[in-house]
Design a protein around this motif. Structure first.
Motif, PDB file in Angstrom:
ATOM      1  N   PHE A 167       0.780  -1.347  -0.034  1.00 16.85           N
ATOM      2  CA  PHE A 167       0.089   0.084   0.096  1.00 16.85           C
ATOM      3  C   PHE A 167       0.875   1.200  -0.272  1.00 16.85           C
ATOM      4  O   PHE A 167       0.415   2.221  -0.663  1.00 16.85           O
ATOM      5  N   GLY A 168       1.881   1.264   0.510  1.00 17.81           N
ATOM      6  CA  GLY A 168       2.876   2.560   0.878  1.00 17.81           C
ATOM      7  C   GLY A 168       3.294   2.596  -0.471  1.00 17.81           C
ATOM      8  O   GLY A 168       3.740   3.777  -0.797  1.00 17.81           O
ATOM      9  N   SER A 169       3.791   1.709  -1.460  1.00 16.54           N
ATOM     10  CA  SER A 169       4.222   1.649  -2.571  1.00 16.54           C
ATOM     11  C   SER A 169       3.217   2.579  -3.452  1.00 16.54           C
ATOM     12  O   SER A 169       3.483   3.058  -4.492  1.00 16.54           O
ATOM     13  N   HIS A 170       2.061   2.381  -3.190  1.00 15.86           N
ATOM     14  CA  HIS A 170       0.809   2.839  -4.081  1.00 15.86           C
ATOM     15  C   HIS A 170       0.191   4.021  -3.254  1.00 15.86           C
ATOM     16  O   HIS A 170      -1.262   3.843  -3.368  1.00 15.86           O
ATOM     17  N   ARG A 171       0.774   4.740  -2.396  1.00 16.05           N
ATOM     18  CA  ARG A 171      -0.058   5.574  -1.416  1.00 16.05           C
ATOM     19  C   ARG A 171      -0.869   6.324  -2.026  1.00 16.05           C
ATOM     20  O   ARG A 171      -2.082   6.654  -1.710  1.00 16.05           O
ATOM     21  N   ASN A 172      -0.670   7.250  -3.031  1.00 22.04           N
ATOM     22  CA  ASN A 172      -1.316   8.094  -3.662  1.00 22.04           C
ATOM     23  C   ASN A 172      -2.591   7.620  -4.440  1.00 22.04           C
ATOM     24  O   ASN A 172      -3.667   7.878  -4.218  1.00 22.04           O
ATOM     25  N   LEU A 173      -2.531   6.254  -4.929  1.00 18.45           N
ATOM     26  CA  LEU A 173      -3.774   5.473  -5.504  1.00 18.45           C
ATOM     27  C   LEU A 173      -4.668   5.207  -4.559  1.00 18.45           C
ATOM     28  O   LEU A 173      -5.701   5.516  -4.468  1.00 18.45           O
ATOM     29  N   VAL A 174      -4.146   4.546  -3.377  1.00 24.46           N
ATOM     30  CA  VAL A 174      -5.026   4.274  -2.237  1.00 24.46           C
ATOM     31  C   VAL A 174      -5.695   5.205  -1.479  1.00 24.46           C
ATOM     32  O   VAL A 174      -6.896   5.021  -1.089  1.00 24.46           O
ATOM     33  N   GLN A 175      -4.919   6.146  -1.421  1.00 22.92           N
ATOM     34  CA  GLN A 175      -5.600   7.499  -0.639  1.00 22.92           C
ATOM     35  C   GLN A 175      -6.463   8.235  -1.418  1.00 22.92           C
ATOM     36  O   GLN A 175      -7.481   8.921  -0.819  1.00 22.92           O
ATOM     37  N   SER A 176      -6.068   8.832  -2.564  1.00 17.84           N
ATOM     38  CA  SER A 176      -6.740   9.699  -3.168  1.00 17.84           C
ATOM     39  C   SER A 176      -7.973   9.223  -4.305  1.00 17.84           C
ATOM     40  O   SER A 176      -8.792   9.772  -4.514  1.00 17.84           O
ATOM     41  N   THR A 177      -7.666   7.945  -4.798  1.00 15.35           N
ATOM     42  CA  THR A 177      -8.408   7.220  -5.774  1.00 15.35           C
ATOM     43  C   THR A 177      -9.570   6.079  -5.075  1.00 15.35           C
ATOM     44  O   THR A 177     -10.488   6.166  -5.318  1.00 15.35           O
ATOM     45  N   LEU A 178      -8.581   5.188  -4.591  1.00 13.04           N
ATOM     46  CA  LEU A 178      -9.417   3.932  -4.234  1.00 13.04           C
ATOM     47  C   LEU A 178     -10.433   4.184  -2.931  1.00 13.04           C
ATOM     48  O   LEU A 178     -11.470   3.491  -2.662  1.00 13.04           O
ATOM     49  N   ALA A 179      -9.879   5.026  -1.923  1.00 10.75           N
ATOM     50  CA  ALA A 179     -10.440   5.319  -0.816  1.00 10.75           C
ATOM     51  C   ALA A 179     -10.165   6.433   0.037  1.00 10.75           C
ATOM     52  O   ALA A 179      -9.519   6.663   1.100  1.00 10.75           O
ATOM     53  N   PRO A 180     -10.567   7.485  -0.847  1.00 17.63           N
ATOM     54  CA  PRO A 180     -10.575   9.051  -0.404  1.00 17.63           C
ATOM     55  C   PRO A 180     -11.408   9.508   0.550  1.00 17.63           C
ATOM     56  O   PRO A 180     -12.185   8.656   1.163  1.00 17.63           O
ATOM     57  N   GLY A 181     -11.187  10.672   1.067  1.00 19.84           N
ATOM     58  CA  GLY A 181     -12.098  11.025   2.203  1.00 19.84           C
ATOM     59  C   GLY A 181     -11.438  10.946   3.436  1.00 19.84           C
ATOM     60  O   GLY A 181     -10.324  10.399   3.654  1.00 19.84           O
ATOM     61  N   ASP A 182     -12.033  11.397   4.453  1.00 14.12           N
ATOM     62  CA  ASP A 182     -11.712  11.333   5.864  1.00 14.12           C
ATOM     63  C   ASP A 182     -12.641  10.675   6.809  1.00 14.12           C
ATOM     64  O   ASP A 182     -12.743  10.744   7.737  1.00 14.12           O
ATOM     65  N   ASN A 183     -13.620   9.947   6.106  1.00 17.10           N
ATOM     66  CA  ASN A 183     -14.732   9.386   6.874  1.00 17.10           C
ATOM     67  C   ASN A 183     -14.171   7.781   7.165  1.00 17.10           C
ATOM     68  O   ASN A 183     -13.368   7.455   6.977  1.00 17.10           O
ATOM     69  N   SER A 184     -15.454   7.129   7.572  1.00 10.18           N
ATOM     70  CA  SER A 184     -15.057   5.633   8.006  1.00 10.18           C
ATOM     71  C   SER A 184     -14.633   4.800   6.621  1.00 10.18           C
ATOM     72  O   SER A 184     -14.138   3.551   6.745  1.00 10.18           O
ATOM     73  N   SER A 185     -14.864   5.251   5.398  1.00  9.82           N
ATOM     74  CA  SER A 185     -14.502   4.561   4.382  1.00  9.82           C
ATOM     75  C   SER A 185     -13.056   5.038   3.780  1.00  9.82           C
ATOM     76  O   SER A 185     -12.738   4.603   2.697  1.00  9.82           O
ATOM     77  N   SER A 186     -12.347   6.059   4.448  1.00 11.65           N
ATOM     78  CA  SER A 186     -11.186   6.484   4.001  1.00 11.65           C
ATOM     79  C   SER A 186      -9.970   5.265   4.000  1.00 11.65           C
ATOM     80  O   SER A 186     -10.470   4.478   5.144  1.00 11.65           O
TER      81      SER A 186
END
Length: 338
Positions: A137-156
């Protein structure tokens, strides 16, 4: 292959338009018409990738596929301008849904495989699996944080990852009950795994969790667990031998208490000297805690006996009935060297 095919089409379109600037829009229209079959294949591949259900052991292939898909999706969208915006929104929605399913598969994988454990392995395979997953996940941090599971709620992504770590801690603690007949070994098992996890994910985990509140909660929980397990481990190691010591008893009893201490301590040492604590820092922390717990009381008893002058401590020491302070310190440093 998706990325290569898309780039080939882009290159062909670019070369066609570069040959003659006039009628560029017309050329693009003709190109899209003649490349319609290839564009359709690209769209089908994109949809297929977005709808694929990935297992917990295929995190890296999934993230690599999604990185490629996100790279070419804007280009495909240009080729397939006739497609509605909903078509491409659905692809993104499919990817996010598949990623949430992957998180569920990871938790299930950890739960179902935690029971597989070899006695001579200090670090559970599921701890290593979780560490590898986090590094992926760390190697694809931008992908997982910004695209696949964005936001700051329980789905982030931060919340999803925290749930995975919580699941691992829970099943690890439950699995440690296989050592319930030997509490100290249970605590050693828990400390080995928790310390290994923290060491291998140090720094990276804060970046992935991202939310300060989650980071603080995670750190506080681990600190409490380390404190609890370390104190319990020390107590279990020291109590049997330490219970033999009574610095306030008369001299004959003091001598017997030192001999009894040596016998109890040797039994503990013989059993635990082969236990594995792979991390050098953790191993030394545990040794120092045992030494700090046991040495002061033992030293007082030894000094009381020596100052009484009623038995020759050198003869007792020479015969191996009791430890000197120095030999006890040396012996403690031999714990957990398996």
């Amino acid at each position: 292959m998706l990325k290569v095919n898309t780039q080939v089409l882009c290159l062909m379109q670019h070369q066609l338009c570069e040959q003659s600037r006039p009628f560029e829009e017309l050329k693009i229209g003709y190109f899209n018409q003649f490349a319609k079959c290839h564009i359709k294949k690209l769209l089908d591949i994109a949809v297929c990738l977005s709808e694929t259900v990935w297992s917990a052991t295929h995190i890296c292939p999934m993230l690599l596929a999604y990185e490629a898909l996100m790279d070419v999706l804007p280009l495909i969208q240009k080729f397939a301008s006739s497609e509605s915006d909903d078509f491409f929104s659905n692809i993104l929605r499919n990817m996010r849904e598949a990623f949430r399913k992957l998180i569920g598969h990871i938790k299930h994988f950890i739960q179902s495989n935690m029971e597989k454990h070899l006695d001579d392995v200090a670090i559970h395979p599921m701890t290593c699996f979780l560490i590898c997953s986090i590094k992926s996940f760390g190697s694809h941090r931008n992908l997982v944080q910004s695209t696949l599971a964005p936001g700051d709620n329980s789905s982030s992504f931060g919340h999803l990852l925290y749930d995975v770590i919580t699941c691992w801690k829970s099943v690890l603690t439950e699995h440690s009950n296989i050592y319930r007949a030997d509490l100290q070994r249970q605590y050693i098992f828990l400390l080995n795994n928790a310390y290994h996890f923290n060491t291998k994910t140090d720094g990276l985990l804060d970046e992935l969790l991202s939310d300060r509140q989650i980071i603080k909660q995670h750190d506080d929980e681990f600190k409490l667990l380390f404190k609890k397990w370390t104190e319990s481990c020390t107590e279990e190691a020291c109590t049997p031998a330490k219970s033999c010591l009574n610095p306030n008893c008369w001299w004959g009893s003091q001598r017997r208490s030192l001999v009894a201490f040596t016998s109890k301590f040797n039994k503990t040492f013989d059993r635990q000297k082969t236990w594995k604590v792979p991390d050098v820092v953790l191993r030394q922390v545990l040794k120092d805690r045992i030494q700090d717990c046991i040495l002061p009381d033992y030293t007082r008893c030894l000094e009381n006996c020596s100052s009484s002058g009623l038995f020759c401590s050198c003869l007792q020491i020479a015969s191996g009935d009791i430890y000197t302070t120095e030999t006890l310190e040396t012996t403690v440093q031999g714990f957990f060297e398996g």
